[in-house]
Scaffold this active site. Structure first.
Site, PDB file in Angstrom:
ATOM      1  N   CYS A 118     -16.024 -45.494 -16.843  1.00 38.89           N
ATOM      2  CA  CYS A 118     -15.128 -45.016 -17.903  1.00 38.89           C
ATOM      3  C   CYS A 118     -15.736 -45.166 -19.295  1.00 38.89           C
ATOM      4  O   CYS A 118     -15.652 -44.253 -20.119  1.00 38.89           O
ATOM      5  CB  CYS A 118     -13.765 -45.692 -17.815  1.00 38.89           C
ATOM      6  SG  CYS A 118     -13.695 -47.413 -18.330  1.00 38.89           S
ATOM      7  N   HIS A 170      -9.913 -50.276 -18.749  1.00 32.30           N
ATOM      8  CA  HIS A 170     -10.124 -48.848 -18.500  1.00 32.30           C
ATOM      9  C   HIS A 170      -9.704 -48.074 -19.743  1.00 32.30           C
ATOM     10  O   HIS A 170      -8.867 -48.538 -20.524  1.00 32.30           O
ATOM     11  CB  HIS A 170      -9.313 -48.379 -17.291  1.00 32.30           C
ATOM     12  CG  HIS A 170      -9.633 -46.979 -16.863  1.00 32.30           C
ATOM     13  ND1 HIS A 170     -10.862 -46.616 -16.360  1.00 32.30           N
ATOM     14  CD2 HIS A 170      -8.885 -45.840 -16.884  1.00 32.30           C
ATOM     15  CE1 HIS A 170     -10.859 -45.320 -16.076  1.00 32.30           C
ATOM     16  NE2 HIS A 170      -9.673 -44.829 -16.393  1.00 32.30           N
ATOM     17  N   HIS A 182     -10.517 -38.852 -18.339  1.00 33.68           N
ATOM     18  CA  HIS A 182     -11.230 -40.116 -18.155  1.00 33.68           C
ATOM     19  C   HIS A 182     -12.096 -40.061 -16.906  1.00 33.68           C
ATOM     20  O   HIS A 182     -11.957 -39.164 -16.065  1.00 33.68           O
ATOM     21  CB  HIS A 182     -10.229 -41.272 -18.032  1.00 33.68           C
ATOM     22  CG  HIS A 182      -9.304 -41.165 -16.849  1.00 33.68           C
ATOM     23  ND1 HIS A 182      -9.058 -42.212 -15.989  1.00 33.68           N
ATOM     24  CD2 HIS A 182      -8.561 -40.127 -16.366  1.00 33.68           C
ATOM     25  CE1 HIS A 182      -8.197 -41.834 -15.051  1.00 33.68           C
ATOM     26  NE2 HIS A 182      -7.882 -40.576 -15.261  1.00 33.68           N
TER      27      HIS A 182
END
Length: 208
Positions: A118, A170, A182
């Site tokens: 990420c 994240h 993402h």
């Protein structure tokens, strides 16, 4: 025209400042407003409705008090013509780069289109548009400016998505309409913030 240096956004204005306003209006419950960057009658009516609900002066003009109530900021991120145009171009580039990578596989520690994690995804997308970010999700979170309502191009962060001592685990890029893009465990994709999983792990928004 672009929003002026006064920090006021009103009918007839265009650009990223208007997109920021429209995205904030969407998140405040005015889902019928399109984040198209054009301040027309629908946006003006939504501003009036929001102002009335908040007990503000109802004039349909998004000034400092309206922005403070909407976003926690007393002005839009980019108010001068030069800055607004630059920010609009940069934000558009970030979103375009990110969307062009949809389907890229996930790879722990990955920082290239061969595979991303990420934070590697965020680093790559922003670097392609001339902005350097810290390498890790936690460091990006720490470096950002907190915002209560995101504009298109802001980052959204989550916590507790895996076992670590870090607060932020994240992150993705907010693209409007309560959606973000993402590098998930299944690859680069678009998801909705209203899903139970992301609501349960939501940490906050940051403007870079």
């Amino acid at each position: 025209m672009e929003a002026s240096a006064t920090g006021i956004v009103q009918s007839g204005d265009r650009g990223q400042s208007v997109v920021d306003l429209q995205s904030a209006l969407q998140d405040s419950g005015h889902s019928h407003v399109n984040a198209d960057g054009i301040f027309g009658p629908i946006t003006e009516e939504a501003v009036r409705s929001f102002q009335q609900a908040q007990g503000l002066s109802v004039d349909g003009i998004a000034g400092p008090n309206t922005f403070q109530a909407l976003t926690g900021r007393s002005e839009v991120k980019s108010v001068s013509t030069e800055t607004s145009t630059s920010t609009e171009s940069s934000t558009s580039g970030v979103i375009g780069t990110a969307q062009g990578l949809i389907g890229t596989p996930y790879s722990w520690g990955g920082t290239t289109p061969a595979g991303f994690d990420c934070s590697g995804f965020l680093n790559y997308v922003f670097a392609q548009n001339g902005q350097s970010l810290p390498r890790t999700t936690q460091a990006i979170y720490d470096a950002g400016t907190p915002v209560s309502a995101p504009a298109v191009g802001d980052l959204v962060f989550f916590q507790g998505t895996y076992n670590t001592s870090n607060t932020a685990t994240h992150a993705g890029i907010y693209i409007g309409g309560n959606e973000f893009i993402h590098a998930s465990s299944s690859g680069v994709r678009v998801d909705n913030l209203s899903s139970n999983y992301y609501q349960n792990h939501f940490l906050g928004y940051r403007s870079m």
